[in-house]
Design a protein around this motif. Structure first.
Motif, PDB file in Angstrom:
ATOM      1  N   VAL B  10       0.665  -1.100   0.134  1.00  0.00           N
ATOM      2  CA  VAL B  10      -0.038  -0.024  -0.134  1.00  0.00           C
ATOM      3  C   VAL B  10       1.046   1.296  -0.006  1.00  0.00           C
ATOM      4  CG1 VAL B  10      -1.845   1.197   1.241  1.00  0.00           C
ATOM      5  CG2 VAL B  10      -1.766  -1.332   1.292  1.00  0.00           C
ATOM      6  N   TYR B  11       0.686   2.083  -1.146  1.00  0.00           N
ATOM      7  CA  TYR B  11       1.587   3.388  -1.145  1.00  0.00           C
ATOM      8  C   TYR B  11       0.867   4.395  -0.127  1.00  0.00           C
ATOM      9  CZ  TYR B  11       4.399   1.901  -5.016  1.00  0.00           C
ATOM     10  OH  TYR B  11       5.477   1.270  -5.838  1.00  0.00           O
ATOM     11  N   PRO B  12       1.838   5.380   0.440  1.00  0.00           N
ATOM     12  CA  PRO B  12       1.256   6.237   1.217  1.00  0.00           C
ATOM     13  C   PRO B  12       0.012   7.035   0.394  1.00  0.00           C
ATOM     14  CG  PRO B  12       3.447   6.750   1.019  1.00  0.00           C
ATOM     15  CD  PRO B  12       3.177   5.643   0.046  1.00  0.00           C
ATOM     16  N   VAL B  16      -3.538   0.739  -2.987  1.00  0.00           N
ATOM     17  CA  VAL B  16      -3.062  -0.538  -2.800  1.00  0.00           C
ATOM     18  C   VAL B  16      -2.453  -1.175  -4.319  1.00  0.00           C
ATOM     19  CG1 VAL B  16      -3.614  -2.942  -2.498  1.00  0.00           C
ATOM     20  CG2 VAL B  16      -5.116  -1.015  -1.482  1.00  0.00           C
ATOM     21  N   ALA B  17      -1.234  -1.156  -4.477  1.00  0.00           N
ATOM     22  CA  ALA B  17      -0.733  -1.639  -5.575  1.00  0.00           C
ATOM     23  C   ALA B  17      -0.409  -2.902  -5.724  1.00  0.00           C
ATOM     24  CB  ALA B  17       0.921  -0.812  -5.899  1.00  0.00           C
ATOM     25  N   LEU B  18      -0.312  -3.694  -4.793  1.00  0.00           N
ATOM     26  CA  LEU B  18      -0.271  -5.156  -4.984  1.00  0.00           C
ATOM     27  C   LEU B  18      -0.844  -5.607  -3.684  1.00  0.00           C
ATOM     28  CD1 LEU B  18       3.287  -6.120  -5.879  1.00  0.00           C
ATOM     29  CD2 LEU B  18       1.468  -6.319  -7.183  1.00  0.00           C
ATOM     30  N   GLY B  38      -0.123   0.655 -14.985  1.00  0.00           N
ATOM     31  CA  GLY B  38      -0.653   0.610 -13.524  1.00  0.00           C
ATOM     32  C   GLY B  38      -1.065  -0.515 -12.878  1.00  0.00           C
ATOM     33  N   ALA B  39      -1.015  -1.569 -13.230  1.00  0.00           N
ATOM     34  CA  ALA B  39      -1.223  -2.876 -12.934  1.00  0.00           C
ATOM     35  C   ALA B  39      -0.590  -3.327 -11.434  1.00  0.00           C
ATOM     36  CB  ALA B  39      -1.470  -4.219 -13.742  1.00  0.00           C
ATOM     37  N   GLY B  40       0.736  -2.767 -11.497  1.00  0.00           N
ATOM     38  CA  GLY B  40       1.566  -3.115 -10.291  1.00  0.00           C
ATOM     39  C   GLY B  40       2.787  -3.728 -10.763  1.00  0.00           C
ATOM     40  N   LYS B  41       3.090  -3.811 -12.006  1.00  0.00           N
ATOM     41  CA  LYS B  41       4.255  -4.537 -12.381  1.00  0.00           C
ATOM     42  C   LYS B  41       5.599  -4.164 -11.771  1.00  0.00           C
ATOM     43  CE  LYS B  41       3.448  -3.667 -16.684  1.00  0.00           C
ATOM     44  NZ  LYS B  41       2.275  -2.837 -16.575  1.00  0.00           N
ATOM     45  N   SER B  42       5.853  -2.801 -12.234  1.00  0.00           N
ATOM     46  CA  SER B  42       7.066  -2.127 -11.612  1.00  0.00           C
ATOM     47  C   SER B  42       7.209  -2.155  -9.932  1.00  0.00           C
ATOM     48  CB  SER B  42       7.100  -0.452 -11.965  1.00  0.00           C
ATOM     49  OG  SER B  42       7.168  -0.432 -13.345  1.00  0.00           O
ATOM     50  N   THR B  43       5.822  -2.090  -9.183  1.00  0.00           N
ATOM     51  CA  THR B  43       5.970  -2.288  -7.904  1.00  0.00           C
ATOM     52  C   THR B  43       6.412  -3.591  -7.505  1.00  0.00           C
ATOM     53  OG1 THR B  43       4.299  -0.732  -7.715  1.00  0.00           O
ATOM     54  CG2 THR B  43       4.315  -1.940  -5.686  1.00  0.00           C
TER      55      THR B  43
ATOM     56  N   PRO C 136       6.521  11.299  -9.724  1.00  0.00           N
ATOM     57  CA  PRO C 136       7.155  10.065  -9.108  1.00  0.00           C
ATOM     58  C   PRO C 136       6.330   9.027  -8.464  1.00  0.00           C
ATOM     59  CG  PRO C 136       8.177  12.217  -8.411  1.00  0.00           C
ATOM     60  CD  PRO C 136       6.871  12.459  -9.082  1.00  0.00           C
ATOM     61  N   GLU C 137       4.878   9.341  -8.455  1.00  0.00           N
ATOM     62  CA  GLU C 137       4.097   8.373  -7.851  1.00  0.00           C
ATOM     63  C   GLU C 137       3.176   7.487  -8.751  1.00  0.00           C
ATOM     64  OE1 GLU C 137       3.236  11.544  -3.999  1.00  0.00           O
ATOM     65  OE2 GLU C 137       1.572  10.795  -5.423  1.00  0.00           O
ATOM     66  N   LEU C 138       3.576   8.017 -10.103  1.00  0.00           N
ATOM     67  CA  LEU C 138       2.889   7.525 -11.077  1.00  0.00           C
ATOM     68  C   LEU C 138       3.598   6.197 -11.793  1.00  0.00           C
ATOM     69  CD1 LEU C 138       1.130  10.768 -12.811  1.00  0.00           C
ATOM     70  CD2 LEU C 138       0.214   9.033 -11.438  1.00  0.00           C
ATOM     71  N   SER C 139       2.934   5.279 -12.276  1.00  0.00           N
ATOM     72  CA  SER C 139       3.730   4.223 -13.077  1.00  0.00           C
ATOM     73  C   SER C 139       4.089   4.805 -14.463  1.00  0.00           C
ATOM     74  CB  SER C 139       2.640   3.000 -13.367  1.00  0.00           C
ATOM     75  OG  SER C 139       1.945   3.216 -14.652  1.00  0.00           O
ATOM     76  N   GLY C 140       5.146   4.179 -15.242  1.00  0.00           N
ATOM     77  CA  GLY C 140       5.754   4.584 -16.581  1.00  0.00           C
ATOM     78  C   GLY C 140       4.679   5.029 -17.497  1.00  0.00           C
ATOM     79  N   GLY C 141       3.522   4.165 -17.625  1.00  0.00           N
ATOM     80  CA  GLY C 141       2.597   4.373 -18.549  1.00  0.00           C
ATOM     81  C   GLY C 141       1.622   5.459 -18.157  1.00  0.00           C
ATOM     82  N   GLU C 142       1.556   5.653 -16.840  1.00  0.00           N
ATOM     83  CA  GLU C 142       0.811   6.729 -16.431  1.00  0.00           C
ATOM     84  C   GLU C 142       1.199   8.149 -16.544  1.00  0.00           C
ATOM     85  OE1 GLU C 142      -1.676   4.025 -12.826  1.00  0.00           O
ATOM     86  OE2 GLU C 142       0.259   5.461 -12.578  1.00  0.00           O
ATOM     87  N   GLN C 143       2.720   7.948 -16.450  1.00  0.00           N
ATOM     88  CA  GLN C 143       3.410   9.285 -16.635  1.00  0.00           C
ATOM     89  C   GLN C 143       3.310   9.550 -18.196  1.00  0.00           C
ATOM     90  OE1 GLN C 143       7.383   9.356 -15.039  1.00  0.00           O
ATOM     91  NE2 GLN C 143       7.002   8.140 -13.315  1.00  0.00           N
TER      92      GLN C 143
HETATM   93  N1  LIG Z   1       5.432   6.039  -4.951  1.00  0.00           N
HETATM   94  C1  LIG Z   1       3.960   5.908  -5.204  1.00  0.00           C
HETATM   95  N2  LIG Z   1       2.884   6.661  -4.485  1.00  0.00           N
HETATM   96  C2  LIG Z   1       1.653   6.219  -4.750  1.00  0.00           C
HETATM   97  N3  LIG Z   1       1.284   5.549  -5.646  1.00  0.00           N
HETATM   98  C3  LIG Z   1       1.991   4.800  -6.630  1.00  0.00           C
HETATM   99  C4  LIG Z   1       3.616   5.065  -6.255  1.00  0.00           C
HETATM  100  N4  LIG Z   1       4.170   4.274  -7.417  1.00  0.00           N
HETATM  101  C5  LIG Z   1       3.245   3.818  -8.001  1.00  0.00           C
HETATM  102  N5  LIG Z   1       1.987   4.241  -7.419  1.00  0.00           N
HETATM  103  C6  LIG Z   1       0.576   3.710  -8.163  1.00  0.00           C
HETATM  104  O1  LIG Z   1       0.783   2.072  -7.944  1.00  0.00           O
HETATM  105  C7  LIG Z   1      -0.016   1.613  -9.141  1.00  0.00           C
HETATM  106  C8  LIG Z   1       0.995   0.667  -9.719  1.00  0.00           C
HETATM  107  O2  LIG Z   1       2.100   1.227 -10.161  1.00  0.00           O
HETATM  108  P1  LIG Z   1       3.369   0.401 -11.000  1.00  0.00           P
HETATM  109  O3  LIG Z   1       4.324   1.409 -11.306  1.00  0.00           O
HETATM  110  O4  LIG Z   1       3.683  -0.802 -10.359  1.00  0.00           O
HETATM  111  O5  LIG Z   1       2.503   0.121 -12.222  1.00  0.00           O
HETATM  112  P2  LIG Z   1       2.908  -0.799 -13.778  1.00  0.00           P
HETATM  113  O6  LIG Z   1       2.330  -2.241 -13.677  1.00  0.00           O
HETATM  114  O7  LIG Z   1       4.477  -0.914 -13.685  1.00  0.00           O
HETATM  115  O8  LIG Z   1       2.626   0.102 -14.811  1.00  0.00           O
HETATM  116  P3  LIG Z   1       3.247   0.655 -16.149  1.00  0.00           P
HETATM  117  O9  LIG Z   1       3.256  -0.579 -16.999  1.00  0.00           O
HETATM  118  O10 LIG Z   1       2.360   1.901 -16.521  1.00  0.00           O
HETATM  119  O11 LIG Z   1       4.699   0.940 -15.984  1.00  0.00           O
HETATM  120  C9  LIG Z   1      -0.322   2.805  -9.876  1.00  0.00           C
HETATM  121  O12 LIG Z   1      -1.667   3.227  -9.993  1.00  0.00           O
HETATM  122  C10 LIG Z   1       0.475   3.855  -9.653  1.00  0.00           C
HETATM  123  O13 LIG Z   1      -0.070   5.150  -9.881  1.00  0.00           O
END
Ligand SMILES: Nc1ncnc2c1ncn2[C@@H]1O[C@H](COP(=O)(O)OP(=O)(O)OP(=O)(O)O)[C@@H](O)[C@H]1O
Ligand SMILES: Nc1ncnc2c1ncn2[C@@H]1O[C@H](COP(=O)(O)OP(=O)(O)OP(=O)(O)O)[C@@H](O)[C@H]1O
Ligand SMILES: [Mg+2]
Ligand SMILES: [Mg+2]
Lengths: 321, 230, 230, 321
Positions: B10-12, B16-18, B38-43, C136-143
């Motif tokens: 859970v991000y601040p 809920v990212a995962l 935004g599914a949560g892969k990078s997380t 910085p709180e967004l995923s790559g695709g979101e940015q």
């Molecule tokens: N530091 C953060 N603070 C708050 N929310 C965040 C933070 N990092 C990511 N998120 C949110 O968590 C969710 C998952 O992000 P994540 O980067 O894991 O996505 P992803 O699957 O890698 O997407 P993409 O394919 O676009 O890169 C997204 O909704 C994103 O906005």
């Protein structure tokens, strides 16, 4: 850490300094300025202290020797009686001199005979000295005395008391040669100067700390990336340490150049106008060749320590990833 | 090598990212991680790298329990990983060569070896001629390949790549995937995040599909994966 | 709207990124720019944006001759363009909303209009719920989608996008391309750099193919393009 | 630029300051320190100048009135003759007084009669004053004089010459009440203090310029991006201007607090120990309520101008994209 990677990290620190030209110039500028300020402050305080010592050397205690008490006035004495009185006085003077020499905190001792005292007074009275001419033949007008200078001006009161207690001493008078005004002034100046030094050092520390924080802040991403590649804190810190130390070293040398130049110029100015400013005071600023190595040493040491430790510690918070 | 047990992130701000992630990636596996933006892969990758810490559950990497890892062990844990970041994370003040060499230097590998290995790896990703360029002087795809070279150069037991072909044309993408496959074939564990479903399918490897923060499918070679219609 | 005449771009260090480029993109066109990594695609866009200046030749954008443009005219020229950068270039200290709104603010559009338009555009790219997040709180695709929203929001006559789908899954990529097509259909000129040859081909539009710094093919709808075997 | 976007940009400047906490704290710290230094320097120089004026007030010219020349000694004169001499002397004294009052640069004038002068000398001789008792009856030992203070100490030499030229004046003696040492000291102190102020102001400017450059440097990417979105230079600069001005304002107020506190504490300290430090000097530091508004005004003005213009100008180079 192996030696080869140590060498690499040191080289990296040097490269960083050259590479981040803007930041290096900015922080060298700030550091130079701060070290220069501290330098000015120390020189000020050094000279004030030397001035205080100078005052100490000038501040005399005049120890008056009790005259030999006789029933007959000098004029009315026979030659024989006069010799007797003289001999007794000479013995007393010697005893007092021994007593003075045995007293602590004594710097120099100078004997002033009754005749010397009279001559001095006549000189002081200038145009009106003829008034005393009639008395010159008399003997007891002025007593014999010792002009004593002390080592530590702070203790002059105690020393005067000690001297008064010596057998054969009539009374003591302090600070005859310099006005009380001056004596009190130096306390004021000294308080102000120490205050100023303290303020300036504090200010410099604030400025240096903040500048280093800004410099590190501008490179937080770089530090962050290194962490993710698996670098240990020591590995990341070392180049910053080297860079900070180099920046400190360069700043120290620059500040030394500026301060030295300024001080030598001031000395020259004061010598050229010497008659006006320092001539009457007969006080000299501390000579340059007596202090340059202390300045350089102090600057380099503080520059390197502040620069190195400053950057190394202010990256700590960015290392926590 | 990598194990998630009941992991929730859970991000601040309450995002809920995962959640409910349980999986294991074994030594020598080649895994694709798929999922929408935004599914949560990078997380998922950030948890492995200890860039973020799990809110709940346990992540284990190379024997390190990341919930309990000591500050001083983190660098050593990370040296067991070679990572291609989605945003590259190249040091802008170092040349491509130095960026790659840096990953070897941190492990105290002697200079002699660095001088042999770095040009070789840069050549592998087709960037031998850009060794002396700084990242801002490189094209997007070139930067991405420098990041890949850095991940490979110290031959880590695990390679993790976040969209390593996002800025690269399909031809080169295939080449790079073949490179990763070759590295995998000598025993290296490889985890690749990609949205290029086609590319993943061509390679006939395990696919983990993340949707809305949880694993919705974890299939081996060629199994059907939901949610894509291309 | 955009015209290149005998353009050559040499970077410091002697790297010839573009040479002998002559082409014209007319009002209302939809153009794909294709090419390998490092071919010169981003350089092509940087010249249009006056981020780099041509070493030789003349680039004309919206009537401005960029070789002779005055310093004070540059902002006004740029307001005629909506750009999605390959590296996003979002301001990290502003929220997604503010990043998008900023492109309207610079043109002195009243606050009332900004308050209507920005949420609408964020919604178009599927990011209404992330309006208050910082980059910085967004995923790559979101940015990447925030960057796209910023490019669209002030309805510029020309939209330029450097790999706008590099970090986005194929499903969403198609949606975004459809969005650009819709915008194009009301008269906006659209230039898209992409390495996703498949995607480009689906849309049956003009394709400019850059190889090693020069245009090797400039074909309209569905014409054969060399150099790709996928 | 419309009003609504102007308002937006100002708000943005405020937000930036709050948002970039680390940078704001760092630059406020540096700026506060620098303004405080300049404040210390100005207070120093202010007090030195007040001290110089004080010295000017204390520095006297003693103008001796020529005695009436007579063939007979005073003792041998008749009562009538004595009255005649006294009357002629009184006339001469009045003429000299008029002459003095007509001379430029005169501050106060105090008459010292022949008897006053004798009394003074006897007092000075202390234990030995009995020597002069015999002369008390005589009249011409000491001449009558005027103790004159000047407005501008620098011109004291010229004024003394003017006074000597007055009919009936015997000769003039300058600086009787304060030792020459002190008179020359103030020149030295003044030179040193002006030098110090100059150095400190220079140093502060270097520090401020570099800090602002660093702050802007840390945000060069942001500026760059704004340019590519089509923002004009004015649009980008305004928030920086506002932010810089706010940082300057806050720093100025902080520095004012620190300096005021310090100065008041110093004043209190000097008053409590007054007898020792300032009592003898009978010199007072410039009162706080006479300067606080100047300090605050100066600080705020310089803080806002330096902060605002500093950041606005140092982004210039990043605007050239
Ligand atoms: N530091 C953060 N603070 C708050 N929310 C965040 C933070 N990092 C990511 N998120 C949110 O968590 C969710 C998952 O992000 P994540 O980067 O894991 O996505 P992803 O699957 O890698 O997407 P993409 O394919 O676009 O890169 C997204 O909704 C994103 O906005
Ligand atoms: N600032 C620069 N200085 C020197 N060389 C540069 C600079 N920017 C780009 N180049 C070089 O110019 C060539 C073209 O770069 P460009 O960014 O235009 O490629 P691209 O077609 O966009 O590639 P990609 O698909 O990887 O983004 C590359 O070889 C690159 O290394
Ligand atoms: Mg991602
Ligand atoms: Mg590119």
């Amino acid at each position: 850490m192996t030696f080869s990677s140590f060498r690499y990290l040191c080289k990296q620190g040097f490269k960083n300094m050259v590479g981040n030209r803007l930041m290096s110039v900015a922080s060298i500028g700030v550091l130079t300025a701060c070290i220069a300020i501290i330098g000015v402050a120390s020189l000020l305080s050094l000279n004030v202290n030397s001035f205080v010592t100078f005052l100490g050397g000038k501040s005399e205690i005049v120890v008056y020797v009790k005259d030999i008490e006789t029933d007959i006035a000098w004029q009315d004495m026979t030659e024989e009686e006069r010799t007797g009185v003289d001999t007794r006085l000479a013995e007393r003077v010697m005893a007092v001199e021994n007593g003075i020499n045995a007293t602590p905190n004594i710097n120099t001792v100078k004997y002033v005979s009754k005749q010397d005292a009279l001559n001095e007074q006549m000189e002081q009275m200038g145009d009106y000295s003829y008034l005393l001419e009639d008395f010159a033949a008399q003997r007891d007008i002025y007593p014999a005395s010792f002009r004593v200078t002390v080592k530590d001006l702070e203790l002059i009161g105690q020393t005067a008391e000690d001297l008064t207690a010596i057998d054969g001493v009539d009374f003591c008078v302090t600070s005859q040669s310099l006005s009380n005004v001056l004596l009190n002034l130096r306390l004021g100046v000294n308080v102000a100067s120490i205050g100023l030094v303290a303020v300036l050092v504090l200010v410099s520390l604030v400025v240096i700390a903040n500048t280093i924080r800004l410099t590190v802040f501008a490179r937080r991403k770089e530090i962050n990336i290194m962490k993710f590649v698996g670098a240990t804190n020591a590995f990341i810190r070392l180049p910053f340490l080297v860079e900070g130390m180099l920046v400190g070293l360069i700043s120290a040398v620059l500040a030394f150049g500026i301060i030295s130049g300024g001080y030598v110029a001031l000395l020259n100015y004061l010598t050229s106008e010497g008659a006006n400013v320092m001539g009457v005071l007969s006080f000299q600023l501390v000579a340059y060749n007596k202090i340059w190595y202390m300045l350089l040493g102090g600057f380099v040491l503080s520059g390197v320590v502040v620069g190195g430790l400053g950057s190394a510690t202010s990256i700590r918070k960015h290392l926590k990833v | 090598m990598i194990k998630f047990k009941g992991v929730k992130k859970v991000y601040p701000g309450g995002i809920v990212a995962l959640h409910d992630v349980d999986l294991e990636i074994k030594k020598g596996e080649f895994v694709f991680v798929l999922g929408h933006s935004g599914a949560g892969k990078s997380t998922f990758l950030k948890l492995i790298l200890h860039e973020e810490t799990a809110t709940e559950g346990v992540v284990t990497v190379n024997g390190y329990n990341l919930s309990k890892i000591k500050q001083k062990d983190i660098p050593y844990m990370r040296r067991g990983l070679g990572v291609v970041f989605q945003d590259f994370r190249l040091i802008p003040t170092m040349t491509a060569y130095e960026n790659v060499a840096f990953a070897m230097r941190v492990t105290n590998i002697p200079e002699r070896e660095i001088k042999k290995r770095v040009p070789y790896v840069l050549n592998l990703v087709g960037l031998a001629h850009k060794a002396k360029s700084f990242p801002p002087e490189l094209s997007g795809g070139e930067q991405q390949r420098v990041a890949l070279a850095r991940a490979l150069v110290h031959s880590p037991p695990i390679i993790i790549a976040d969209e390593p072909t996002g800025n690269i044309d399909p031809e080169l993408s295939v080449e790079i995937m073949e490179l990763l496959k070759a590295i995998n074939s000598v025993g290296t564990t490889v985890v690749v995040v990609t949205h290029e479903h086609d590319l993943a399918q061509r390679f006939n490897k395990r696919m983990i599909n993340i949707e809305n923060g949880t694993v919705v499918a974890d299939s081996n070679a060629g199994a059907e994966v939901n949610g894509y219609d291309i």
